[in-house]
Scaffold this motif. Structure first.
Motif, PDB file in Angstrom:
ATOM      1  N   LEU A   1      74.979  44.792  37.067  1.00  0.00           N
ATOM      2  CA  LEU A   1      73.632  45.339  36.918  1.00  0.00           C
ATOM      3  C   LEU A   1      73.615  46.868  36.944  1.00  0.00           C
ATOM      4  O   LEU A   1      72.958  47.507  36.132  1.00  0.00           O
ATOM      5  N   HIS A   2      74.358  47.465  37.883  1.00  0.00           N
ATOM      6  CA  HIS A   2      74.271  48.906  38.105  1.00  0.00           C
ATOM      7  C   HIS A   2      75.408  49.706  37.475  1.00  0.00           C
ATOM      8  O   HIS A   2      75.305  50.926  37.364  1.00  0.00           O
ATOM      9  N   ASP A   3      76.495  49.062  37.085  1.00  0.00           N
ATOM     10  CA  ASP A   3      77.642  49.697  36.434  1.00  0.00           C
ATOM     11  C   ASP A   3      78.051  51.010  37.114  1.00  0.00           C
ATOM     12  O   ASP A   3      78.012  52.089  36.512  1.00  0.00           O
ATOM     13  N   PRO A   4      78.481  50.926  38.394  1.00  0.00           N
ATOM     14  CA  PRO A   4      78.876  52.153  39.092  1.00  0.00           C
ATOM     15  C   PRO A   4      80.160  52.735  38.495  1.00  0.00           C
ATOM     16  O   PRO A   4      80.991  52.015  37.936  1.00  0.00           O
ATOM     17  N   ASP A   5      80.295  54.050  38.638  1.00  0.00           N
ATOM     18  CA  ASP A   5      81.505  54.730  38.172  1.00  0.00           C
ATOM     19  C   ASP A   5      82.629  54.639  39.194  1.00  0.00           C
ATOM     20  O   ASP A   5      83.807  54.628  38.823  1.00  0.00           O
ATOM     21  N   LEU A   6      82.266  54.612  40.469  1.00  0.00           N
ATOM     22  CA  LEU A   6      83.228  54.511  41.569  1.00  0.00           C
ATOM     23  C   LEU A   6      82.734  53.460  42.551  1.00  0.00           C
ATOM     24  O   LEU A   6      81.530  53.255  42.694  1.00  0.00           O
ATOM     25  N   ILE A   7      83.692  52.830  43.229  1.00  0.00           N
ATOM     26  CA  ILE A   7      83.351  51.859  44.271  1.00  0.00           C
ATOM     27  C   ILE A   7      84.145  52.219  45.522  1.00  0.00           C
ATOM     28  O   ILE A   7      85.333  52.528  45.441  1.00  0.00           O
ATOM     29  N   ALA A   8      83.476  52.195  46.671  1.00  0.00           N
ATOM     30  CA  ALA A   8      84.128  52.517  47.932  1.00  0.00           C
ATOM     31  C   ALA A   8      83.746  51.479  48.980  1.00  0.00           C
ATOM     32  O   ALA A   8      82.661  50.916  48.947  1.00  0.00           O
ATOM     33  N   MET A   9      84.692  51.249  49.899  1.00  0.00           N
ATOM     34  CA  MET A   9      84.460  50.269  50.947  1.00  0.00           C
ATOM     35  C   MET A   9      84.959  50.839  52.279  1.00  0.00           C
ATOM     36  O   MET A   9      85.925  51.595  52.303  1.00  0.00           O
TER      37      MET A   9
ATOM     38  N   LEU B   1      87.925  41.370  42.962  1.00  0.00           N
ATOM     39  CA  LEU B   1      86.786  41.530  42.045  1.00  0.00           C
ATOM     40  C   LEU B   1      86.762  42.938  41.454  1.00  0.00           C
ATOM     41  O   LEU B   1      86.625  43.102  40.237  1.00  0.00           O
ATOM     42  N   ILE B   2      86.903  43.937  42.296  1.00  0.00           N
ATOM     43  CA  ILE B   2      86.884  45.322  41.835  1.00  0.00           C
ATOM     44  C   ILE B   2      88.031  45.564  40.854  1.00  0.00           C
ATOM     45  O   ILE B   2      87.868  46.235  39.842  1.00  0.00           O
ATOM     46  N   GLY B   3      89.182  44.967  41.135  1.00  0.00           N
ATOM     47  CA  GLY B   3      90.320  45.092  40.228  1.00  0.00           C
ATOM     48  C   GLY B   3      90.029  44.527  38.855  1.00  0.00           C
ATOM     49  O   GLY B   3      90.457  45.082  37.835  1.00  0.00           O
ATOM     50  N   ARG B   4      89.290  43.443  38.797  1.00  0.00           N
ATOM     51  CA  ARG B   4      88.939  42.849  37.494  1.00  0.00           C
ATOM     52  C   ARG B   4      88.031  43.768  36.691  1.00  0.00           C
ATOM     53  O   ARG B   4      88.068  43.763  35.465  1.00  0.00           O
TER      54      ARG B   4
ATOM     55  N   PRO C   1      87.549  52.710  39.590  1.00  0.00           N
ATOM     56  CA  PRO C   1      88.220  53.463  40.644  1.00  0.00           C
ATOM     57  C   PRO C   1      87.691  53.016  42.006  1.00  0.00           C
ATOM     58  O   PRO C   1      86.479  52.852  42.194  1.00  0.00           O
ATOM     59  N   TYR C   2      88.608  52.821  42.944  1.00  0.00           N
ATOM     60  CA  TYR C   2      88.270  52.241  44.238  1.00  0.00           C
ATOM     61  C   TYR C   2      88.842  53.116  45.356  1.00  0.00           C
ATOM     62  O   TYR C   2      89.982  53.570  45.284  1.00  0.00           O
ATOM     63  N   PHE C   3      88.030  53.312  46.396  1.00  0.00           N
ATOM     64  CA  PHE C   3      88.428  54.139  47.528  1.00  0.00           C
ATOM     65  C   PHE C   3      88.049  53.436  48.830  1.00  0.00           C
ATOM     66  O   PHE C   3      87.088  52.670  48.868  1.00  0.00           O
ATOM     67  N   GLU C   4      88.807  53.734  49.889  1.00  0.00           N
ATOM     68  CA  GLU C   4      88.523  53.204  51.219  1.00  0.00           C
ATOM     69  C   GLU C   4      88.435  54.357  52.210  1.00  0.00           C
ATOM     70  O   GLU C   4      89.177  55.335  52.086  1.00  0.00           O
ATOM     71  N   TYR C   5      87.549  54.188  53.196  1.00  0.00           N
ATOM     72  CA  TYR C   5      87.376  55.235  54.199  1.00  0.00           C
ATOM     73  C   TYR C   5      87.266  54.611  55.583  1.00  0.00           C
ATOM     74  O   TYR C   5      86.604  53.594  55.765  1.00  0.00           O
ATOM     75  N   LYS C   6      87.899  55.246  56.549  1.00  0.00           N
ATOM     76  CA  LYS C   6      87.850  54.788  57.934  1.00  0.00           C
ATOM     77  C   LYS C   6      86.444  55.018  58.505  1.00  0.00           C
ATOM     78  O   LYS C   6      85.787  56.004  58.153  1.00  0.00           O
ATOM     79  N   PRO C   7      85.990  54.131  59.388  1.00  0.00           N
ATOM     80  CA  PRO C   7      84.650  54.274  59.970  1.00  0.00           C
ATOM     81  C   PRO C   7      84.405  55.649  60.609  1.00  0.00           C
ATOM     82  O   PRO C   7      83.329  56.229  60.431  1.00  0.00           O
ATOM     83  N   ASN C   8      85.391  56.180  61.331  1.00  0.00           N
ATOM     84  CA  ASN C   8      85.191  57.477  61.982  1.00  0.00           C
ATOM     85  C   ASN C   8      85.058  58.612  60.971  1.00  0.00           C
ATOM     86  O   ASN C   8      84.305  59.564  61.198  1.00  0.00           O
ATOM     87  N   LEU C   9      85.772  58.537  59.850  1.00  0.00           N
ATOM     88  CA  LEU C   9      85.643  59.562  58.813  1.00  0.00           C
ATOM     89  C   LEU C   9      84.250  59.501  58.179  1.00  0.00           C
ATOM     90  O   LEU C   9      83.646  60.538  57.900  1.00  0.00           O
ATOM     91  N   ILE C  10      83.756  58.293  57.956  1.00  0.00           N
ATOM     92  CA  ILE C  10      82.416  58.123  57.380  1.00  0.00           C
ATOM     93  C   ILE C  10      81.374  58.766  58.299  1.00  0.00           C
ATOM     94  O   ILE C  10      80.532  59.551  57.852  1.00  0.00           O
ATOM     95  N   LYS C  11      81.445  58.453  59.581  1.00  0.00           N
ATOM     96  CA  LYS C  11      80.489  59.018  60.536  1.00  0.00           C
ATOM     97  C   LYS C  11      80.615  60.534  60.627  1.00  0.00           C
ATOM     98  O   LYS C  11      79.611  61.244  60.673  1.00  0.00           O
ATOM     99  N   LYS C  12      81.843  61.023  60.627  1.00  0.00           N
ATOM    100  CA  LYS C  12      82.052  62.474  60.695  1.00  0.00           C
ATOM    101  C   LYS C  12      81.509  63.166  59.449  1.00  0.00           C
ATOM    102  O   LYS C  12      80.909  64.239  59.531  1.00  0.00           O
ATOM    103  N   THR C  13      81.677  62.529  58.283  1.00  0.00           N
ATOM    104  CA  THR C  13      81.191  63.104  57.037  1.00  0.00           C
ATOM    105  C   THR C  13      79.662  63.150  57.007  1.00  0.00           C
ATOM    106  O   THR C  13      79.072  64.130  56.567  1.00  0.00           O
ATOM    107  N   VAL C  14      79.033  62.092  57.481  1.00  0.00           N
ATOM    108  CA  VAL C  14      77.564  61.993  57.421  1.00  0.00           C
ATOM    109  C   VAL C  14      76.891  62.756  58.552  1.00  0.00           C
ATOM    110  O   VAL C  14      75.917  63.483  58.326  1.00  0.00           O
ATOM    111  N   VAL C  15      77.405  62.598  59.755  1.00  0.00           N
ATOM    112  CA  VAL C  15      76.733  63.144  60.940  1.00  0.00           C
ATOM    113  C   VAL C  15      77.416  64.409  61.473  1.00  0.00           C
ATOM    114  O   VAL C  15      76.777  65.254  62.072  1.00  0.00           O
TER     115      VAL C  15
END
Length: 156
Positions: A58-66, A91-94, A98-112
């Protein structure tokens, strides 16, 4: 550029899509994929994969992150989360996105700005950072938007 962020979970997976319109970041959509604990594991995984497939189509994202998995004391819970992540990675591979992963602490540090921020701090900052973000009652959606935002910062 559109980015799909995923906060993986077996019972309540959060997803969120943002669009980069430099210098603004706009909210596009978000939601939850919920499964019932009494359903068989393979049916729950199939439901999650189908729901995320529909979101991608539906949304055809350019990047996917988890969000990356953190191993907790409950081995069974960690294993089940690994099943969800594996189904989503396949699924993302199919889709060959482009796919990226981020650690929970990095996500929080980036946002907050703090790696051990509380959920309400993440929610508050997401509303400030991502233009048009509605009042989200569920932290799984907010966390998914935080993953997408983190991807926007690091995946350029």
């Amino acid at each position: 550029m559109k980015i799909l962020g995923i906060d993986p979970a077996l019972s309540s997976l959060g997803w969120g899509i943002i669009k980069l319109n430099h210098p603004k970041i706009n909210y596009i959509a978000s939601g939850l994929v919920k499964t019932h604990p009494t359903e068989l594991m393979y049916k729950r995984l199939s439901y999650i994969a189908n729901a995320v497939q529909n979101i991608i189509e539906l949304h055809d994202p350019d990047l996917i992150a988890m969000e990356e998995t953190f191993i907790n004391m409950n081995a069974s819970s960690s294993l089940k989360l690994g099943y969800v992540r594996g189904a989503l990675m396949s699924l993302i591979g199919r889709f060959n996105k482009p796919y990226f992963e981020y650690k929970p602490n990095l996500i929080k540090k980036t946002v907050v700005g703090v790696g051990h921020a509380e959920k309400d701090q993440v929610t508050h900052m997401i509303k400030l950072i991502i233009s048009g973000t509605p009042d989200l009652k569920n932290s799984d959606e907010t966390d998914a938007l935080a993953v997408a935002y983190t991807c926007s910062v690091f995946a350029r």
